[in-house]
Scaffold this motif. Sequence first.
Motif, PDB file in Angstrom:
ATOM      1  N   LEU A  53       1.156  -1.384  -0.096  1.00 22.18           N
ATOM      2  CA  LEU A  53      -0.014   0.177  -0.295  1.00 22.18           C
ATOM      3  C   LEU A  53       0.882   1.541   0.482  1.00 22.18           C
ATOM      4  CD1 LEU A  53      -2.587   1.489   0.106  1.00 22.18           C
ATOM      5  CD2 LEU A  53      -2.805   1.029   2.359  1.00 22.18           C
ATOM      6  N   TRP A  54       0.581   1.969  -0.954  1.00 22.94           N
ATOM      7  CA  TRP A  54       1.480   3.369  -0.879  1.00 22.94           C
ATOM      8  C   TRP A  54       0.879   4.512  -1.188  1.00 22.94           C
ATOM      9  CZ3 TRP A  54       7.001   3.677  -1.871  1.00 22.94           C
ATOM     10  CH2 TRP A  54       7.837   2.098  -2.026  1.00 22.94           C
TER      11      TRP A  54
ATOM     12  N   GLY B 249       5.501   2.414   1.867  1.00 19.94           N
ATOM     13  CA  GLY B 249       6.141   3.635   1.964  1.00 19.94           C
ATOM     14  C   GLY B 249       4.996   4.962   1.469  1.00 19.94           C
ATOM     15  N   PHE B 250       5.080   6.379   0.721  1.00 18.55           N
ATOM     16  CA  PHE B 250       4.474   7.369   0.648  1.00 18.55           C
ATOM     17  C   PHE B 250       5.179   7.639  -0.798  1.00 18.55           C
ATOM     18  CE2 PHE B 250       4.939   7.659   5.017  1.00 18.55           C
ATOM     19  CZ  PHE B 250       3.569   8.351   5.301  1.00 18.55           C
ATOM     20  N   LEU B 251       4.690   8.171  -1.643  1.00 17.47           N
ATOM     21  CA  LEU B 251       4.716   8.762  -2.982  1.00 17.47           C
ATOM     22  C   LEU B 251       4.823  10.557  -3.025  1.00 17.47           C
ATOM     23  CD1 LEU B 251       2.927   6.010  -4.633  1.00 17.47           C
ATOM     24  CD2 LEU B 251       5.795   6.131  -4.494  1.00 17.47           C
ATOM     25  N   VAL B 252       5.884  10.829  -3.416  1.00 16.79           N
ATOM     26  CA  VAL B 252       5.709  12.156  -2.835  1.00 16.79           C
ATOM     27  C   VAL B 252       6.323  13.515  -4.355  1.00 16.79           C
ATOM     28  CG1 VAL B 252       5.844  12.108   0.169  1.00 16.79           C
ATOM     29  CG2 VAL B 252       8.299  12.138  -2.033  1.00 16.79           C
ATOM     30  N   ILE B 253       6.113  14.721  -4.550  1.00 17.39           N
ATOM     31  CA  ILE B 253       6.411  14.804  -5.513  1.00 17.39           C
ATOM     32  C   ILE B 253       7.649  16.012  -4.958  1.00 17.39           C
ATOM     33  CG2 ILE B 253       5.849  17.307  -6.918  1.00 17.39           C
ATOM     34  CD1 ILE B 253       3.112  17.011  -6.109  1.00 17.39           C
ATOM     35  N   ASN B 254       9.044  15.507  -5.458  1.00 18.47           N
ATOM     36  CA  ASN B 254      10.020  16.318  -5.504  1.00 18.47           C
ATOM     37  C   ASN B 254      10.604  15.140  -3.649  1.00 18.47           C
ATOM     38  OD1 ASN B 254      10.118  17.312  -8.207  1.00 18.47           O
ATOM     39  ND2 ASN B 254       9.437  18.975  -6.754  1.00 18.47           N
ATOM     40  N   GLY B 255      10.487  14.992  -3.700  1.00 15.84           N
ATOM     41  CA  GLY B 255      11.065  14.132  -2.712  1.00 15.84           C
ATOM     42  C   GLY B 255      10.597  15.446  -0.922  1.00 15.84           C
TER      43      GLY B 255
END
Length: 214
Positions: free
Chosen positions: A4-5, A35-41
């Motif tokens: 699950l992201w 984990g997490f999916l993020v913009i520009n880390g």
Amino acid sequence: MQDLWIVGGSGAALEVWAVARAMEAAGPQPWKVRGFLVINGSLEFNPEGLEVQDESTFLAAPPASSALIVLGLGEPSLREKVAQVYASKGFRFATLIHPSAIIGPACSVGEGSVLMAQAVLETHVKVGEHALLNVGSSIAHNGSLGACCSLGPGVRLAGWVTLGNRCDLGVGSCVRPRVTLGPDTRVGAGAAIVADHPGSATLVGVPAVPRPAS
């Protein structure tokens, strides 16, 4: 076991993760938070050892189709756009319901929605896809929420209330029985909605009225 992201890197993502963690603590789930999916880390909190990936990199080379997505994004219109992106890539969405939430008889919750701690659906309530019901929010009998709606902490919807897509109700606001709010209605914190509104406006005050355009 599916991965699950959580999409997002700010407060909404953190709260969604807390719901997932509470569900895992309550008993076995068909998924595990990866984990997490993020913009520009960019991540505004400590992920406690979970993976953090840049969203664009993840989408360019997605993992196995068994991965699940849940959106930790507070803005309804952004949540809708991002959901469309992941759906176009063939991803399915997890629906998260905190163990302390109450789901009454004849209620339905759309795919990808998140119900946080002590959220209440009384009976004959329909919640659309990718809705976000925050801590202690409640919907009385025969309520209906469109896709990608957000209810802030402590929001109260009386019986037969209908919200169009992408409505965003601020903390502690309330809506009287049989009121209908059209798509893209925003409601200020603590406001009391006593009449229908066609949508695409911000309502503030007690009783609430449209906020003049700046």
